[in-house]
Design a protein around this motif. Structure first.
Motif, PDB file in Angstrom:
ATOM      1  N   GLU A  78      36.564  83.540  68.655  1.00 17.71           N
ATOM      2  CA  GLU A  78      35.753  82.417  68.193  1.00 17.71           C
ATOM      3  C   GLU A  78      36.211  82.033  66.793  1.00 17.71           C
ATOM      4  O   GLU A  78      36.762  82.862  66.055  1.00 17.71           O
ATOM      5  CB  GLU A  78      34.275  82.769  68.186  1.00 17.71           C
ATOM      6  CG  GLU A  78      33.918  83.961  67.333  1.00 17.71           C
ATOM      7  CD  GLU A  78      32.443  84.316  67.425  1.00 17.71           C
ATOM      8  OE1 GLU A  78      31.916  84.807  66.403  1.00 17.71           O
ATOM      9  OE2 GLU A  78      31.842  84.112  68.482  1.00 17.71           O
ATOM     10  N   ALA A  79      35.997  80.778  66.446  1.00 17.51           N
ATOM     11  CA  ALA A  79      36.441  80.299  65.148  1.00 17.51           C
ATOM     12  C   ALA A  79      35.684  80.996  64.013  1.00 17.51           C
ATOM     13  O   ALA A  79      34.491  81.305  64.140  1.00 17.51           O
ATOM     14  CB  ALA A  79      36.262  78.787  65.055  1.00 17.51           C
ATOM     15  N   LEU A  80      36.380  81.242  62.921  1.00 16.97           N
ATOM     16  CA  LEU A  80      35.790  81.845  61.729  1.00 16.97           C
ATOM     17  C   LEU A  80      35.990  80.921  60.534  1.00 16.97           C
ATOM     18  O   LEU A  80      36.958  80.146  60.483  1.00 16.97           O
ATOM     19  CB  LEU A  80      36.444  83.194  61.427  1.00 16.97           C
ATOM     20  CG  LEU A  80      36.346  84.299  62.490  1.00 16.97           C
ATOM     21  CD1 LEU A  80      37.138  85.517  62.028  1.00 16.97           C
ATOM     22  CD2 LEU A  80      34.906  84.671  62.771  1.00 16.97           C
ATOM     23  N   SER A  81      35.109  81.026  59.573  1.00 17.45           N
ATOM     24  CA  SER A  81      35.339  80.331  58.314  1.00 17.45           C
ATOM     25  C   SER A  81      36.478  81.029  57.589  1.00 17.45           C
ATOM     26  O   SER A  81      36.794  82.191  57.875  1.00 17.45           O
ATOM     27  CB  SER A  81      34.080  80.358  57.450  1.00 17.45           C
ATOM     28  OG  SER A  81      33.840  81.686  56.977  1.00 17.45           O
TER      29      SER A  81
ATOM     30  N   GLU B  11      35.325  84.310  56.254  1.00 14.64           N
ATOM     31  CA  GLU B  11      35.132  85.300  57.312  1.00 14.64           C
ATOM     32  C   GLU B  11      36.467  85.834  57.814  1.00 14.64           C
ATOM     33  O   GLU B  11      36.592  87.033  58.123  1.00 14.64           O
ATOM     34  CB  GLU B  11      34.346  84.678  58.470  1.00 14.64           C
ATOM     35  CG  GLU B  11      32.884  84.390  58.147  1.00 14.64           C
ATOM     36  CD  GLU B  11      32.205  83.581  59.230  1.00 14.64           C
ATOM     37  OE1 GLU B  11      30.965  83.709  59.375  1.00 14.64           O
ATOM     38  OE2 GLU B  11      32.894  82.804  59.936  1.00 14.64           O
TER      39      GLU B  11
ATOM     40  N   SER C 198      38.814  74.472  56.372  1.00 14.10           N
ATOM     41  CA  SER C 198      38.434  74.245  57.775  1.00 14.10           C
ATOM     42  C   SER C 198      38.281  75.557  58.542  1.00 14.10           C
ATOM     43  O   SER C 198      38.820  76.595  58.137  1.00 14.10           O
ATOM     44  CB  SER C 198      39.477  73.366  58.462  1.00 14.10           C
ATOM     45  OG  SER C 198      39.602  72.124  57.809  1.00 14.10           O
ATOM     46  N   PRO C 199      37.558  75.540  59.671  1.00 13.39           N
ATOM     47  CA  PRO C 199      37.438  76.748  60.503  1.00 13.39           C
ATOM     48  C   PRO C 199      38.807  77.207  61.015  1.00 13.39           C
ATOM     49  O   PRO C 199      39.723  76.407  61.207  1.00 13.39           O
ATOM     50  CB  PRO C 199      36.542  76.289  61.653  1.00 13.39           C
ATOM     51  CG  PRO C 199      35.797  75.116  61.123  1.00 13.39           C
ATOM     52  CD  PRO C 199      36.742  74.424  60.180  1.00 13.39           C
TER      53      PRO C 199
ATOM     54  N   LYS D 168      40.824  79.208  64.015  1.00  9.91           N
ATOM     55  CA  LYS D 168      40.825  79.687  65.402  1.00  9.91           C
ATOM     56  C   LYS D 168      42.221  80.160  65.811  1.00  9.91           C
ATOM     57  O   LYS D 168      42.381  81.241  66.368  1.00  9.91           O
ATOM     58  CB  LYS D 168      40.361  78.554  66.324  1.00  9.91           C
ATOM     59  CG  LYS D 168      40.432  78.855  67.810  1.00  9.91           C
ATOM     60  CD  LYS D 168      39.287  79.703  68.294  1.00  9.91           C
ATOM     61  CE  LYS D 168      39.277  79.785  69.822  1.00  9.91           C
ATOM     62  NZ  LYS D 168      38.215  80.670  70.329  1.00  9.91           N
TER      63      LYS D 168
ATOM     64  N   GLU E 136      45.956  77.506  62.031  1.00  5.93           N
ATOM     65  CA  GLU E 136      45.106  77.253  60.864  1.00  5.93           C
ATOM     66  C   GLU E 136      45.285  78.331  59.793  1.00  5.93           C
ATOM     67  O   GLU E 136      44.896  78.132  58.644  1.00  5.93           O
ATOM     68  CB  GLU E 136      43.632  77.181  61.274  1.00  5.93           C
ATOM     69  CG  GLU E 136      43.234  75.928  62.016  1.00  5.93           C
ATOM     70  CD  GLU E 136      43.177  76.119  63.519  1.00  5.93           C
ATOM     71  OE1 GLU E 136      43.252  75.112  64.241  1.00  5.93           O
ATOM     72  OE2 GLU E 136      43.054  77.278  63.975  1.00  5.93           O
TER      73      GLU E 136
END
Length: 366
Positions: free
Chosen positions: A249-252, A255, A276-277, A279, A301
């Motif tokens: 799942e996407a994280l900040s 995180e 941005s998040p 993933k 990312e």
């Protein structure tokens, strides 16, 4: 009991020396290939302290990621760390083997282990190499096709990614006239002959060419085998630099950096600003600045590696977060790759131990 040569064959089947970069020096660094393996000590680097640990723990082989002999030696006098390591190993009959960029460049090597530690899924090589494959097309009587293919598979042909024993075949008509000194499988000397044949095609890694062609000649019923061997520019999805995958799942960004600190046990993550998040994550164990552009173009990312220089951080340009976790830290799990490979291949014939000696030259103050 297995010998050092047996050990090298297993390691090189998993990480062929043909896959190392041109500047590298992977392989057996010193030691008798015929010596019986009493125990193996695994380390990221081979130093005098690692050799001492090997002797203390009853290991006569050190398997390391980084070659101790990286540049040609002109003398062996103990004047530096490399020479001291070699002299101590030789005096104590300790063999040293290194699997470096060849282990970086295989799909189940250094980068996959790092990706697994971060929990990445849908993994693939970030920068697959081209020019590593060839296509063999060979003409054979239909009744011999299965036997021929089995020999080619056993010699290393017919693998495409996760699919084994891959081939293509189609029928045709072969013509020939046996010469006066021939020993034809079909037909008579001096008489034109027509026969039904199959054209059988398989892919093979270039470094297995000699073995595959030998198997073809040994198995084929004709004394003169008609075949084509064509070097391909296709990318090999199982060979190349770096790896890319996705988080569950996407994280900040904060995180994700916390994930790096926890999963890798690193006290510091040097990084660029990114909001941005995250993933999709790309990574490369060791010094991986050469893949920043590949990571960016692949839509990552975040890109995780080590040894980034100041000006290389500008390559992110806000498109992804560059994360420098350190060279040693990004490769610290390489020992698990070696251990899993050797224990699965040799059962309990000898001890396979991961070194307790810390070889990371970098320290952190807070």
């Amino acid at each position: 009991m297995p010998t050092v040569l047996d050990l090298t064959r297993v390691l090189e089947a998993a990480a062929p020396l043909a896959y190392q970069e041109s500047y590298d020096n992977a392989g057996l660094q010193c030691g008798d290939p015929q010596a019986v393996v009493q125990g193996v000590l695994i380390a990221l680097d081979c130093t005098p302290a690692v050799i001492d640990e090997a002797i203390r723990r009853g290991c006569n082989v050190v398997v390391a990621h980084h070659p101790v002999v990286f540049k040609p030696l002109k003398r062996l006098t103990g004047a530096n760390e490399v020479e001291k390591t070699l002299m101590k190993a030789i005096k104590n009959d300790v063999a040293i083997y290194a699997a470096h960029t060849n282990l970086d460049n295989v799909v189940r090597g250094v980068n996959r282990k790092l990706a697994e530690k971060l929990g990445l899924q849908k993994l693939r090589i970030l920068d697959p190499k081209s020019g590593m494959l060839a296509k063999l097309a060979v003409y054979t009587p239909a009744g011999h096709a299965e036997k021929l293919l089995r020999a080619l598979y056993d010699a290393g042909a017919g693998q495409i990614g996760q699919y084994a024993e891959c081939s293509f075949r189609f029928p045709g008509t072969g013509t020939f006239t046996p010469g006066p000194d021939s020993n034809p499988y079909e037909g008579q000397r001096g008489q034109p002959e027509t026969t039904n044949e199959l054209r059988v095609e398989v892919l093979l890694p270039l470094h297995r060419q000699r073995q595959v062609l030998h198997a073809m000649r040994q198995t084929h019923p004709y004394e003169e085998v008609a075949y084509d061997l064509i070097r391909l520019e296709n990318e090999d999805q199982d060979v190349g630099s770096g790896m890319i995958g996705e988080l569950p799942e996407a994280l900040s960004p904060a995180e994700f950096r916390q994930l790096l600190r926890q999963a890798l046990g690193v006290p510091v993550v040097k990084h660029t600003d990114y909001q941005s998040p995250i993933k999709k994550v790309a990574l490369c164990g060791g010094a991986g600045s050469f893949l920043i552009g590949k990571a960016r173009n692949a839509g990552a990312e975040a890109y995780v590696t080590g040894d980034l220089k100041y000006h290389e951080y500008f390559g992110a340009e806000g498109h992804l977060m560059l994360c420098d976790v350190g060279h040693f830290e990004s490769e610290q799990f390489t020992g698990e790759v070696f251990r899993d490979l050797l224990t699965s291949s040799f059962s309990s014939n000898f001890a396979v131990l991961i070194a307790e000696t810390l070889t990371n030259p970098v320290r952190y103050d807070f």
